[in-house]
Design a protein around this motif. Sequence first.
Motif, mmCIF file in Angstrom:
data_model
loop_
_atom_site.group_PDB
_atom_site.id
_atom_site.type_symbol
_atom_site.label_atom_id
_atom_site.label_comp_id
_atom_site.label_asym_id
_atom_site.label_seq_id
_atom_site.Cartn_x
_atom_site.Cartn_y
_atom_site.Cartn_z
ATOM 1 N N GLN A 214 109.395 -77.684 -64.056
ATOM 2 C CA GLN A 214 108.129 -77.553 -63.356
ATOM 3 C C GLN A 214 107.516 -76.180 -63.654
ATOM 4 O OE1 GLN A 214 111.117 -77.834 -61.841
ATOM 5 N NE2 GLN A 214 111.424 -76.057 -60.514
ATOM 6 N N LEU A 215 106.195 -76.122 -63.660
ATOM 7 C CA LEU A 215 105.486 -74.883 -63.951
ATOM 8 C C LEU A 215 104.511 -74.569 -62.817
ATOM 9 C CD1 LEU A 215 104.589 -75.508 -67.706
ATOM 10 C CD2 LEU A 215 106.537 -74.210 -66.816
ATOM 11 N N PRO A 216 104.447 -73.270 -62.422
ATOM 12 C CA PRO A 216 105.290 -72.169 -62.882
ATOM 13 C C PRO A 216 106.683 -72.263 -62.285
ATOM 14 C CG PRO A 216 103.849 -71.409 -61.133
ATOM 15 C CD PRO A 216 103.465 -72.837 -61.415
ATOM 16 N N ALA A 217 107.632 -71.575 -62.918
ATOM 17 C CA ALA A 217 109.003 -71.527 -62.433
ATOM 18 C C ALA A 217 109.554 -70.127 -62.650
ATOM 19 C CB ALA A 217 109.877 -72.552 -63.149
ATOM 20 N N ILE A 218 110.202 -69.594 -61.638
ATOM 21 C CA ILE A 218 110.852 -68.283 -61.738
ATOM 22 C C ILE A 218 112.296 -68.517 -62.143
ATOM 23 C CG2 ILE A 218 111.437 -66.153 -60.533
ATOM 24 C CD1 ILE A 218 108.455 -66.609 -60.785
ATOM 25 N N VAL A 219 112.724 -67.898 -63.249
ATOM 26 C CA VAL A 219 114.072 -68.096 -63.762
ATOM 27 C C VAL A 219 114.657 -66.764 -64.193
ATOM 28 C CG1 VAL A 219 113.567 -70.439 -64.566
ATOM 29 C CG2 VAL A 219 113.321 -68.506 -66.140
ATOM 30 N N THR A 220 115.958 -66.722 -64.318
ATOM 31 C CA THR A 220 116.650 -65.592 -64.922
ATOM 32 C C THR A 220 117.135 -66.005 -66.299
ATOM 33 O OG1 THR A 220 117.356 -64.566 -62.851
ATOM 34 C CG2 THR A 220 118.684 -64.104 -64.792
ATOM 35 N N VAL A 221 116.828 -65.199 -67.284
ATOM 36 C CA VAL A 221 117.278 -65.443 -68.654
ATOM 37 C C VAL A 221 118.322 -64.385 -68.984
ATOM 38 C CG1 VAL A 221 116.602 -65.648 -71.069
ATOM 39 C CG2 VAL A 221 115.026 -66.338 -69.272
ATOM 40 N N ARG A 222 119.465 -64.814 -69.496
ATOM 41 C CA ARG A 222 120.540 -63.876 -69.839
ATOM 42 C C ARG A 222 120.899 -64.021 -71.311
ATOM 43 N NH1 ARG A 222 126.270 -64.355 -68.989
ATOM 44 N NH2 ARG A 222 125.887 -66.051 -67.529
ATOM 45 N N ASN A 223 120.859 -62.918 -72.011
ATOM 46 C CA ASN A 223 121.324 -62.875 -73.390
ATOM 47 C C ASN A 223 122.848 -62.848 -73.355
ATOM 48 O OD1 ASN A 223 122.080 -62.226 -76.015
ATOM 49 N ND2 ASN A 223 120.425 -60.740 -76.306
ATOM 50 N N LEU A 224 123.485 -63.918 -73.768
ATOM 51 C CA LEU A 224 124.933 -64.014 -73.672
ATOM 52 C C LEU A 224 125.650 -63.083 -74.633
ATOM 53 C CD1 LEU A 224 125.359 -67.891 -73.338
ATOM 54 C CD2 LEU A 224 125.251 -66.168 -71.530
ATOM 55 N N GLU A 225 124.942 -62.547 -75.618
ATOM 56 C CA GLU A 225 125.585 -61.668 -76.596
ATOM 57 C C GLU A 225 125.696 -60.233 -76.109
ATOM 58 O OE1 GLU A 225 123.335 -62.218 -80.175
ATOM 59 O OE2 GLU A 225 124.574 -63.913 -80.800
ATOM 60 N N ASN A 226 124.731 -59.761 -75.284
ATOM 61 C CA ASN A 226 124.813 -58.383 -74.792
ATOM 62 C C ASN A 226 124.834 -58.294 -73.266
ATOM 63 O OD1 ASN A 226 122.138 -58.760 -73.950
ATOM 64 N ND2 ASN A 226 121.268 -57.657 -75.689
ATOM 65 N N GLY A 227 124.714 -59.424 -72.567
ATOM 66 C CA GLY A 227 124.813 -59.448 -71.114
ATOM 67 C C GLY A 227 123.551 -59.077 -70.361
ATOM 68 N N ARG A 228 122.479 -58.740 -71.063
ATOM 69 C CA ARG A 228 121.255 -58.354 -70.363
ATOM 70 C C ARG A 228 120.587 -59.566 -69.715
ATOM 71 N NH1 ARG A 228 118.161 -53.934 -74.261
ATOM 72 N NH2 ARG A 228 119.717 -52.281 -74.054
ATOM 73 N N GLU A 229 120.093 -59.347 -68.473
ATOM 74 C CA GLU A 229 119.424 -60.405 -67.710
ATOM 75 C C GLU A 229 118.040 -59.930 -67.306
ATOM 76 O OE1 GLU A 229 121.809 -61.099 -64.313
ATOM 77 O OE2 GLU A 229 123.528 -61.880 -65.426
ATOM 78 N N LEU A 230 117.107 -60.860 -67.228
ATOM 79 C CA LEU A 230 115.740 -60.532 -66.840
ATOM 80 C C LEU A 230 115.123 -61.722 -66.120
ATOM 81 C CD1 LEU A 230 113.420 -58.444 -67.048
ATOM 82 C CD2 LEU A 230 112.726 -59.586 -69.169
ATOM 83 N N THR A 231 114.438 -61.465 -65.014
ATOM 84 C CA THR A 231 113.722 -62.513 -64.303
ATOM 85 C C THR A 231 112.314 -62.628 -64.870
ATOM 86 O OG1 THR A 231 114.990 -62.143 -62.277
ATOM 87 C CG2 THR A 231 112.887 -63.282 -62.055
ATOM 88 N N ILE A 232 111.940 -63.842 -65.255
ATOM 89 C CA ILE A 232 110.620 -64.082 -65.818
ATOM 90 C C ILE A 232 110.002 -65.316 -65.171
ATOM 91 C CG2 ILE A 232 111.377 -63.098 -68.018
ATOM 92 C CD1 ILE A 232 111.242 -65.971 -69.174
ATOM 93 N N ARG A 233 108.738 -65.557 -65.489
ATOM 94 C CA ARG A 233 108.054 -66.744 -64.990
ATOM 95 C C ARG A 233 107.743 -67.663 -66.164
ATOM 96 N NH1 ARG A 233 104.290 -64.384 -62.677
ATOM 97 N NH2 ARG A 233 102.601 -64.577 -64.193
ATOM 98 N N LEU A 234 108.199 -68.896 -66.084
ATOM 99 C CA LEU A 234 107.816 -69.908 -67.071
ATOM 100 C C LEU A 234 106.434 -70.420 -66.711
ATOM 101 C CD1 LEU A 234 111.140 -71.959 -67.244
ATOM 102 C CD2 LEU A 234 110.412 -70.097 -68.752
ATOM 103 N N ASN A 235 105.522 -70.447 -67.697
ATOM 104 C CA ASN A 235 104.163 -70.896 -67.395
ATOM 105 C C ASN A 235 103.554 -71.776 -68.482
ATOM 106 O OD1 ASN A 235 103.609 -69.069 -69.410
ATOM 107 N ND2 ASN A 235 102.394 -67.678 -68.154
ATOM 108 N N ASP A 236 104.361 -72.201 -69.461
ATOM 109 C CA ASP A 236 103.800 -72.978 -70.560
ATOM 110 C C ASP A 236 104.856 -73.925 -71.107
ATOM 111 O OD1 ASP A 236 101.731 -73.733 -72.179
ATOM 112 O OD2 ASP A 236 101.917 -72.062 -73.583
ATOM 113 N N ARG A 237 104.414 -74.968 -71.818
ATOM 114 C CA ARG A 237 105.317 -75.903 -72.472
ATOM 115 C C ARG A 237 105.694 -75.378 -73.862
ATOM 116 N NH1 ARG A 237 107.450 -77.830 -68.522
ATOM 117 N NH2 ARG A 237 106.405 -79.396 -67.247
ATOM 118 N N GLY A 238 106.915 -75.689 -74.271
ATOM 119 C CA GLY A 238 107.430 -75.260 -75.557
ATOM 120 C C GLY A 238 108.889 -74.870 -75.386
ATOM 121 N N PRO A 239 109.485 -74.245 -76.397
ATOM 122 C CA PRO A 239 108.945 -73.991 -77.734
ATOM 123 C C PRO A 239 108.927 -75.271 -78.576
ATOM 124 C CG PRO A 239 111.203 -73.241 -77.612
ATOM 125 C CD PRO A 239 110.841 -73.704 -76.227
#
Length: 279
Positions: free
Chosen positions: A80-105
Motif C-alpha cells: 500500500q502507498l504511502p508506506a513507512i518502512v525500514t530498509v536494512r543493508n544486510l552487507e553493512n548493517g545500516r538501517e534507514l526509515t523511508i516512505r514508499l510512494n511509488d510503484r516499481g522497480p
Amino acid sequence: MAVLGLAGCHRAEPPLPPADPHYVLGAPYQMDGVWQYPREDFGYRQTGLAVADPDQTPYVTTDGEHYDPQSLTGRHATLQLPAIVTVRNLENGRELTIRLNDRGPEARGRLIGLTPRVAALLGIGANPVQVEIIGHEAENEQLAEALPGGQHLDVSAAPVGQIRTESLDRPGTGGTIVSVPASTVGAADVSALMRDLPPEVRQGYVQGGMLWVDAGTFSTLRYAQVAAARTGGRVIPVQDHGRAAWRVHVGPFMNVAGADRALDQLLGDGMTGARIVVE
C-alpha cells in the motif's frame, strides 16, 4: 541564427500539478512481463535485492507526491502507498526509515527501488544489494486512516522515543547514525509522516545469507512437492499469516547473475510468483 535555432530546441519541462498525497492500493497490473497484485500488509517483512534508481526528472508519484531524488523515499511493486518502512543493508548493517510512494522497480527480481539519497546513506553502490523491509504498523495504519482514499481505521499513535546520534563516517551523505534500535522510534502525526523523514541511519547487525529463488508458497504439501520436483528446489515448512504452509526454494546461488537467470527461467515456466530472497 544557428544559436537561436539550437536554443529553441530546448523547451522547459511543463510545471508539475500540485502535489495531492493520497492512500492508494490499486488493481493488479503488469510490469516487465510479470503480473503484480497490490495488497495491504501492515506487518510486511521480506528479504531481497535493492536497486538504486537513477536521478530522474521530477514527476508525480503513484500516491500523488512530487518525486525528489534527494528525498528519503522508495518504490515497491505491491505494498500500500504511502508506506513507512525500514530498509536494512544486510552487507553493512545500516538501517534507514523511508516512505514508499511509488510503484516499481521495473527490473525483475528487485524488491525495492531507492532514491540516490537513500542509496548513498545506506552504502548501496551501482549494483543491487541485499535488504530487509520491516513494517511500521502504527505509522502505516495512521496513514491508511487519515489520508484521502484510506480505510479510516481507529488507530492511536505510538509514543516517540529518545535517540542519540553521531555523524556518519562517509562524507557527503548528510546523515547521522542512531545508536538505538529502530523499534524505539515512535509514530508521529500523519502530516509529519508525509513531510521529509529525518536522515537518521541506524547501525544494525550484519546478516549473512545466500541468494535463493522462492518459487512460491503453497497451502498444500503435495502441491509444494510437485513444484519442487518441477523446479529442482526444496520444500521448506513456513507460517503464512498464522497458517501452516510450504515454500519452495531453488538454489542457492553464489551471485546475483545466477539468481537472475534462475528467476527468468521460473517466470518463463509459468511460476509467476517467483522472487529472489536472501536467507
